[in-house]
Design an enzyme around this catalytic site. Structure first.
Site, PDB file in Angstrom:
ATOM      1  N   PRO A   2       0.829  -1.203   0.000  1.00 41.79           N
ATOM      2  CA  PRO A   2       0.000   0.000   0.000  1.00 41.79           C
ATOM      3  C   PRO A   2       0.868   1.259   0.000  1.00 41.79           C
ATOM      4  O   PRO A   2       1.610   1.511   0.943  1.00 41.79           O
ATOM      5  CB  PRO A   2      -0.804  -0.107   1.302  1.00 41.79           C
ATOM      6  N   GLU A   3       0.811   2.001  -1.072  1.00 41.65           N
ATOM      7  CA  GLU A   3       1.475   3.295  -1.172  1.00 41.65           C
ATOM      8  C   GLU A   3       0.371   4.331  -1.365  1.00 41.65           C
ATOM      9  O   GLU A   3      -0.797   4.029  -1.168  1.00 41.65           O
ATOM     10  CB  GLU A   3       2.481   3.278  -2.338  1.00 41.65           C
ATOM     11  N   LYS A  53       1.132   7.839   3.400  1.00 41.96           N
ATOM     12  CA  LYS A  53       0.476   6.534   3.455  1.00 41.96           C
ATOM     13  C   LYS A  53      -0.332   6.356   4.738  1.00 41.96           C
ATOM     14  O   LYS A  53      -0.749   5.238   5.073  1.00 41.96           O
ATOM     15  CB  LYS A  53       1.530   5.425   3.351  1.00 41.96           C
ATOM     16  N   ARG A 107       0.450  -9.797   8.486  1.00 42.04           N
ATOM     17  CA  ARG A 107       1.842  -9.723   8.948  1.00 42.04           C
ATOM     18  C   ARG A 107       2.083  -8.706  10.046  1.00 42.04           C
ATOM     19  O   ARG A 107       3.217  -8.568  10.522  1.00 42.04           O
ATOM     20  CB  ARG A 107       2.746  -9.479   7.742  1.00 42.04           C
ATOM     21  N   ARG A 257      15.571  -2.985  -0.527  1.00 40.91           N
ATOM     22  CA  ARG A 257      14.364  -3.047  -1.341  1.00 40.91           C
ATOM     23  C   ARG A 257      14.739  -3.449  -2.766  1.00 40.91           C
ATOM     24  O   ARG A 257      15.653  -2.845  -3.358  1.00 40.91           O
ATOM     25  CB  ARG A 257      13.647  -1.690  -1.377  1.00 40.91           C
TER      26      ARG A 257
END
Length: 268
Positions: A2-3, A53, A107, A257
């Site tokens: 989710p950005e 976000k 998570r 990343r």
DNA sequence: CCCAACTCCTGGGCGC
DNA sequence: TGCGCCCAGGAGTTGG
């Protein structure tokens, strides 16, 4: 992940459910990532905004209930509680279009917070966050100046949320590809900063228009997938031909990343 | 203040 | 078929 586009999609969906509704009961997973749900009992939501976000729901108690989706966070509304084992918190709402607001997060990278309105002193990322990409305050001069202040790789800087808000791993790779900027570049010219800022806006707007990117976990508040994954230009395309020049896209880990770029188009 | 490294988390994919 | 390993990454924490 989710950005900004995914979070904005969710924000716009939950806004009509929360605004005007009062929390009459709540429960949460015992982690302090989620127990703030209990503290909002008795408050009425007055607005639902977004910053980067983070989803910020203002209450009549002068506070902001903050929802961050993390990696796998999802929200949903229902008339009866589901038996989802990954539900981390729920709010029972009075006078809403649905009785329950649920926060589900496999998570547990997501989190909830309750702060005094506007007081982000204890939330470092919000405190140091750059301007909204579509806000009135965004401008090339400040963006370029922010980039010049750091000697870290530009990809890392974008992920830090400091030069501009809301960019994560997917849209960073997309925007850098669009602007033909190497993700490991440490300083860029003002013209390239302008190109990058515009590319960020284009990449994010495209994501919003497509309802977000669903690679695996992302679903909106109505459990629907986004469609932007079908239109990605760089992210996840390592080894596949660059859509501009045809050379196979490269991939390596930057700042822990996965980063994909074209070594031909995006030269240092 | 900045920054690098570490940590949190667990399902899914993969090799054997 | 099943086991063990590793990957995904937003952001908070810690120590220099």
């Amino acid at each position: 992940m989710p950005e900004l586009p995914e979070v904005e999609t969710v924000r716009s969906q939950i806004e009509p459910y929360l605004v005007g509704s009062t929390v009459i009961n709540a429960d949460s997973h015992p982690s302090d990532k989620f127990t703030p749900a209990l503290e909002v009992i008795g408050s009425q939501f007055q607005s639902v905004h977004r910053r980067g976000k983070f989803i910020l729901a203002a209450t009549d108690a002068g506070q902001e209930f903050i929802v961050h989706l993390g990696m796998t966070g999802k929200v949903s509304f229902s008339d009866s509680l589901t038996d989802n084992p990954y539900r981390r918190a729920w709010l029972e709402l009075d006078d809403s279009m649905a009785r329950y607001f649920e926060f589900i997060d496999v998570r547990r990278f997501g989190r909830l917070r309750l702060v005094e309105a506007g007081d982000y002193s204890k939330i470092a990322t919000l405190k140091t966050m750059g301007p909204e990409p579509f806000g009135s305050e965004v401008n090339v001069e400040d963006f370029w100046a922010a980039l010049k202040k750091s000697s870290r790789a530009i990809k890392t800087q974008l992920l830090s949320q400091r030069p501009i808000a809301g960019v994560g791993n997917i849209y960073a790779d997309e925007a850098l590809w669009m602007a033909k900027i190497n993700p490991t570049a440490k300083t860029i010219s003002k013209q390239r900063a302008k190109d990058l800022l515009e590319a960020i806006q284009v990449a994010l707007q495209k994501g919003i228009d497509n309802g977000g990117t669903t690679l695996r976990d992302y679903r909106n508040a109505f459990d629907a997938e986004g469609q932007n994954q079908h239109e990605l230009l760089a992210y996840g395309r390592a080894g596949e031909p660059c859509l501009r020049c045809g050379k196979a896209l490269s991939s390596k880990v930057i700042d822990a990343r996965t980063t994909t770029w074209c070594s031909n188009c995006q030269r240092r």
